[in-house]
Scaffold this active site. Structure first.
Site, PDB file in Angstrom:
ATOM      1  N   ARG A   1      19.490 -52.750 -20.762  1.00 44.18           N
ATOM      2  CA  ARG A   1      18.868 -53.985 -20.169  1.00 44.18           C
ATOM      3  C   ARG A   1      19.391 -55.266 -21.034  1.00 44.18           C
ATOM      4  O   ARG A   1      19.729 -56.236 -20.607  1.00 44.18           O
ATOM      5  CB  ARG A   1      17.556 -53.973 -20.233  1.00 44.18           C
ATOM      6  CG  ARG A   1      16.890 -53.224 -19.102  1.00 44.18           C
ATOM      7  CD  ARG A   1      15.328 -53.844 -18.880  1.00 44.18           C
ATOM      8  NE  ARG A   1      14.870 -52.413 -18.137  1.00 44.18           N
ATOM      9  CZ  ARG A   1      14.171 -51.467 -18.626  1.00 44.18           C
ATOM     10  NH1 ARG A   1      14.115 -51.557 -19.886  1.00 44.18           N
ATOM     11  NH2 ARG A   1      13.761 -50.443 -17.761  1.00 44.18           N
TER      12      ARG A   1
ATOM     13  N   ALA B   1      18.272 -50.527 -24.459  1.00 45.84           N
ATOM     14  CA  ALA B   1      19.708 -50.753 -24.601  1.00 45.84           C
ATOM     15  C   ALA B   1      20.322 -51.696 -23.666  1.00 45.84           C
ATOM     16  O   ALA B   1      21.105 -52.595 -23.670  1.00 45.84           O
ATOM     17  CB  ALA B   1      20.149 -49.867 -25.649  1.00 45.84           C
TER      18      ALA B   1
ATOM     19  N   GLU C   1      20.979 -48.658  -2.876  1.00 44.13           N
ATOM     20  CA  GLU C   1      22.298 -48.988  -3.628  1.00 44.13           C
ATOM     21  C   GLU C   1      22.258 -48.370  -5.079  1.00 44.13           C
ATOM     22  O   GLU C   1      22.727 -49.144  -5.732  1.00 44.13           O
ATOM     23  CB  GLU C   1      22.770 -50.174  -3.511  1.00 44.13           C
ATOM     24  CG  GLU C   1      24.246 -50.497  -3.141  1.00 44.13           C
ATOM     25  CD  GLU C   1      24.836 -49.583  -2.004  1.00 44.13           C
ATOM     26  OE1 GLU C   1      24.480 -49.762  -0.896  1.00 44.13           O
ATOM     27  OE2 GLU C   1      25.784 -48.666  -2.391  1.00 44.13           O
TER      28      GLU C   1
END
Ligand SMILES: CCCCCCCCCCCCCC(=O)SCCNC(=O)CCNC(=O)[C@H](O)C(C)(C)COP(=O)(O)OP(=O)(O)OC[C@H]1O[C@@H](n2cnc3c(N)ncnc32)[C@H](O)[C@@H]1OP(=O)(O)O
Ligand SMILES: Cc1cc2nc3c(=O)[nH]c(=O)nc-3n(C[C@H](O)[C@H](O)[C@H](O)COP(=O)(O)OP(=O)(O)OC[C@H]3O[C@@H](n4cnc5c(N)ncnc54)[C@H](O)[C@@H]3O)c2cc1C
Length: 664
Positions: free
Chosen positions: A548, A546, A448
């Site tokens: 995360r 950034a 996914e």
């Protein structure tokens, strides 16, 4: 010579050692809890109705013999695993009125866990992606047909998108769907070896239909990837002429699922089999584009949201196992003494053990709960798109679902592994459930949307916001409003007992903002001398960092907000400490970002570290009760180490007895 008694006889002797009643240590832990378990469970599951439904569904499954396992699933080979899962799927489908099938967040996953266990199976893709695809991509006037066929079991579908050569990069998929206006059909074809579909779940043996993603060609022009409803097998379940299909073999986990391959040879389907809710091909071949280019990817967005909840529940279950085991692990096999001469302790008393367990427990709460509200957002966005063709919220939903999917699946997989290690040798046994849990969860880092690829989608969104903010005229999505706030020079964080939620949020937002703008500046500087895509690649590690941090800030804010809604004061106090532990642990792990430029002083950082010690000690007496607040039954947990009564050792012996090697 006289023969020794058989292993089976020997086990039988030990069986007599099985204790009657619960392990006394675990009972003592429960008695020492500072909050009322029922109140906490109602908070975790939002209301007592949901809690009651969990119990009713459990009782339903336990009272139906067709859900029994004559042989423990751990001792089955792959064919037998597939047989078992298929048998259970049939029983599950025959009894669907036991649950509200539209409740994808609670009842449906619970029912599946209770009947089959932690395993993707022949129906996972049917329910997880094929039906959502029909739901999201079929015109309203046509939706009844496929849904009725699916409900009457005439159709068993999968989602066939990934190819041998391409998975993440959908624009380069090679399977073609070429419109033939003379016959009013699409010709589905696999032009190269790398164009073969590879991975779709349930495709190998089970599915007779698939939603196939293929490059659309009409009137000689390429129109990009589109979805088509394709029949693969006839009524006798044999592949139709022009279709080659099979199983791709064993995998790291989820082996009860027949992930498959699929090759088309100029295979024809009627024009109406294109999913035409958003884009269309008229009978004469005229192409009508969708109102937004990425609407065709809508089913994936929905499933990413579903996965977030599903995955977090796995972490919750893993934490339950490790905490309960840590409460009973002592006496017979002691791990050492804290104070010499005072006897050995439960391993739960070691601060290092608490540090392994409790931040993972904390991590399991916020994302599972807030996802319910994200589901409503998703429904709202879909409504906006359908009713007003309003696409404004789509980028926000895409960024949020991609980011949460990437951060949560990673944290869940790492968390399960950490919890497994915390159980020592027994954690390595399949009896613990950790190996199956990990194999299930870590798949979510890839399927996914591969996690790094998903983070880069978030980064794309953040860079766009940063550009707007710098331009001085930002129109910001709700999740990004903090990016436009003024810079903050110093951190506010202090002792965990005195610092407020606002202080914590202030610091997380400030650090994330700095990270976003530092990355934006680097990117724009690189763009002066490089092509845009090269510049992007050159700073993509920072882009991921950034992204995360943005997601973690979102999770911290939501956890704290959710705790504020807890009406029971005793439960709220413990949950608040857990939320702060979650935030402090993130600060401790991301110390570099927080201390950069002196934002967080050394003194403050020391307070964060000390706070973690103190919060572990504060939560310790409530650990088992907090684990119980997940209200997970033994049948759902499927773990010898995590059983509610704590009688781990005799149960381990009983489990091992079922090994075929011990039968003769
Ligand atoms: C019971 C409960 C159980 C629950 C569990 C279920 C079990 C099920 C088990 C499941 C088993 C597993 C089943 C499976 O595994 S099924 C296979 C799953 N496969 C993937 O997920 C493939 C991942 N790849 C992609 O999604 C796309 O190709 C990405 C997104 C990577 C790039 O895409 P592309 O190369 O085309 O685009 P671009 O980067 O040039 O960006 C172009 C612009 O488009 C915007 N954009 C992109 N995408 C979206 C979007 N979706 N909505 C809105 N906007 C979107 C984007 O922000 C950008 O905007 P801007 O910046 O220009 O403004
Ligand atoms: C258990 C399981 C079940 C699955 N079920 C299905 C299914 O039912 N249907 C289906 O269609 N598919 C399914 N898949 C396939 C899955 O969706 C893909 O594997 C996934 O989308 C990743 O694509 P890929 O394998 O091509 O990886 P790749 O894209 O080849 O990734 C490999 C590496 O390249 C990196 N990379 C790729 N692109 C970029 C980029 N642009 N920038 C930076 N790095 C990049 C990735 O980060 C990764 O490190 C399943 C996979 C698994 C494991």
């Amino acid at each position: 010579m006289e023969r020794d008694s058989s292993p089976s006889d020997q086990f039988h002797r030990y069986k007599n050692l099985i204790q009657n009643g619960d392990n006394p240590d675990i009972t003592k832990e429960r008695q020492g809890a500072s909050f009322n378990l029922y109140n906490m469970q109602c908070f975790v599951y939002e209301n007592d109705h949901k809690l009651q439904r969990r119990q009713e569904i459990l009782e339903f499954v336990e009272s139906h013999r067709e859900f029994d396992d004559p042989v423990h699933p751990h001792f089955l080979n792959r064919d037998e695993q597939i047989d078992r899962a298929t048998r259970k799927c049939l029983a599950m489908v025959d009894n669907l009125d036991a649950i509200d099938v539209t409740d994808y967040f609670d009842e449906a996953p619970l029912y599946q866990l209770l009947t089959i266990g932690r395993e993707l199976h022949c129906l996972s893709l049917h329910y997880g992606m094929f039906l959502p695809t029909i739901q999201v991509h079929t015109e309203k006037s046509l939706i009844l047909g496929p849904f009725q066929m699916a409900a009457s079991k005439a159709i068993l579908g999968t989602f066939a998108q990934t190819e041998l050569g391409h998975g993440s990069n959908l624009s380069k998929l090679e399977t073609t769907a070429t419109y033939d206006a003379t016959t009013k059909e699409f010709v589905i074809h696999t032009p190269t070896m790398s164009a073969g579909k590879w991975w779709p779940g349930g495709l190998g043996k089970s599915a007779n239909y698939a939603a196939v993603m293929a490059q659309l060609y009409t009137s000689g022009e390429s129109k990009g990837p589109h979805l088509f409803m394709v029949q693969l097998r006839d009524n006798a379940h044999a592949p139709l002429p022009g279709v080659t299909v099979g199983d791709i073999g064993p995998k790291l986990g989820n082996n009860a699922n027949d992930n498959g391959f699929l090759i088309f040879d100029h295979y024809r389907i009627p024009r109406r089999n294109m999913f035409m809710k958003y884009s269309k091909v008229e009978a004469d071949g005229t192409y009508i584009p969708p109102p937004h280019a990425k609407l065709g990817f809508g089913a994936m967005v929905l499933v990413r949201l579903l996965m977030i909840r599903d995955q977090t529940c796995q972490l919750g279950a893993a934490a339950v196992i490790a905490i309960r085991y840590s409460a009973v692990r002592h006496s017979a096999v002691r791990q050492g003494e804290i104070n010499e001469g005072e006897g050995e302790v439960q391993i739960l008393d070691y601060r290092t053990q608490q540090y392994r367990l409790l931040p993972q427990l904390a991590r399991s709460f916020p994302s599972s709960q807030r996802m319910r509200s994200r589901n409503s957002t998703s429904k709202y966005v879909t409504k906006q798109i359908n009713n007003n063709a309003n696409m404004e919220l789509l980028p926000e939903l895409h960024a949020l679902s991609s980011g949460l999917k990437a951060v949560i699946t990673w944290e869940v997989a790492q968390g399960i592994e950490q919890l497994r290690l915390s159980c020592g040798g027994h954690g390595y046994s399949r009896a613990s459930a950790f190996p199956d849990m990990y194999a299930y969860a870590v798949g979510g880092c890839t399927y996914e949307g591969e996690n790094i690829v998903m983070l880069l989608q978030v980064a794309r969104f953040l860079m766009m916001i940063a550009k707007e903010v710098r331009s001085g005229n930002p129109k910001l999505a709700e999740i990004a409003e903090y990016i436009a706030k003024p810079d903050a020079v110093t951190a506010r964080i202090s002792s965990w007992k005195t610092c407020s939620d606002e202080d914590i949020i202030h610091d997380f937002e400030a650090v994330t903002r700095k990270l976003i703008f530092a990355t934006f500046d680097r990117l724009t500087t690189l763009e002066r001398t490089m092509k845009k895509k090269e510049a992007w690649n050159a700073c993509s590690i920072d882009l991921c960092k950034a992204a995360r941090m943005h997601v973690k800030t979102y999770l911290v804010k939501n956890f704290l907000a959710r705790v504020r809604t807890c009406e029971d004061p005793a439960s709220r106090t413990v949950m608040h400490t857990l939320a702060k532990l979650y935030a402090f642990d993130l600060i401790s792990g991301g110390g570099g970002h927080f201390m950069k430029g002196g934002f967080l002083s050394e003194k403050q950082f020391n307070e964060v570290q000390l706070g973690i010690y103190e919060m572990l000690a504060a939560i310790r007496p409530d650990s088992v009760a907090l684990a119980d607040s997940w209200a997970i039954s033994d049948l759902e947990l499927r773990s010898v180490l995590g059983r509610r009564d704590g009688n781990v050792y005799p149960a381990l012996l009983e489990w091992a007895q079922q090994s075929p090697l011990n039968q003769n």
